[in-house]
Design a protein around this motif. Structure first.
Motif: not given
Ligand SMILES: Cc1cc2nc3c(=O)[nH]c(=O)nc-3n(C[C@H](O)[C@H](O)[C@H](O)COP(=O)(O)O)c2cc1C
Length: 170
Positions: A9-15, A65-69, A115-121, A139-141, A151-157
């Motif tokens: 179910t987990r996906y990167s939520c941006r809103s 400036e990823q303001m969705f955060v 949640t959403c992983w944020i590594g760009s900061f 390390v991470e926001l 909910e959206t799911h990105k493709p995986r290998e």
């Molecule tokens: C270490 C790491 C850093 C990431 N940094 C960002 C980020 O700065 N901004 C963002 O929108 N998504 C970020 N993501 C999310 C990825 O883009 C996302 O996990 C990937 O595209 C797969 O999509 P999913 O999480 O929806 O399955 C990050 C993910 C990881 C694991």
């Protein structure tokens, strides 16, 4: 919720909805980070829970400036006190912190949150906003809240592409 279901179910939520996170839910999610494994059980991770609106907005700006955060009612800031390297040559701090943060991400799903992983900061900007000392690695926001998007799911290998058995066969 079953663990495999949470993983799927987990996906990167941006809103996110502005709805506040219940205190007990947040406590359970943070507890899941506390229980994560770490090298030598050092637990040199620190989590700053940010709900102040102004700080959330400043953190979003610091995240390129990823303001969705800032739309999430809570931003978790994952830090590490550990600058050591394991004997295999890899850094302990970001590995341990990442394991704990993924516990958080999956626990959040189990609680109906996203949640959403944020590594760009800019770490130095995040440090200045939150008063984090120079020797602590940011390390991470991770924004945390009720999702407002779909909910959206990105493709995986395929497994065939990423797994081999007994010997390196890629
Ligand atoms: C270490 C790491 C850093 C990431 N940094 C960002 C980020 O700065 N901004 C963002 O929108 N998504 C970020 N993501 C999310 C990825 O883009 C996302 O996990 C990937 O595209 C797969 O999509 P999913 O999480 O929806 O399955 C990050 C993910 C990881 C694991």
């Amino acid at each position: 919720m079953d663990l495999y279901q949470a993983i799927k179910t987990r996906y990167s939520c941006r809103s996110y909805q502005s709805k506040q996170i219940e205190t007990e839910k947040l406590a359970r999610i943070l507890e899941s980070a506390r229980l994560a494994p770490s090298a030598k059980n050092l637990q040199d991770w620190r989590f700053v829970v940010v709900s102040d609106e102004k700080k959330r907005s400043q953190l979003a700006v610091a995240a390129y400036e990823q303001m969705f955060v800032a739309t999430a009612p809570v931003i978790l800031v994952g830090c590490s006190n550990n600058d050591h390297t394991m004997r295999c040559g890899e850094k302990i701090g970001p590995i341990d912190l990442s394991i704990a943060m993924e516990h958080i991400a999956l626990a959040a799903v189990a609680e109906g949150l996203a949640t959403c992983w944020i590594g760009s900061f800019y770490p130095e900007k995040v440090r200045a906003i939150l008063g984090i000392p120079e020797n602590v690695r940011v390390v991470e926001l991770m924004p945390l809240g009720y999702p407002a998007d779909k909910e959206t799911h990105k493709p995986r290998e395929s497994l065939e592409k990423i797994v081999c058995y007994e010997n390196w066969k890629f």
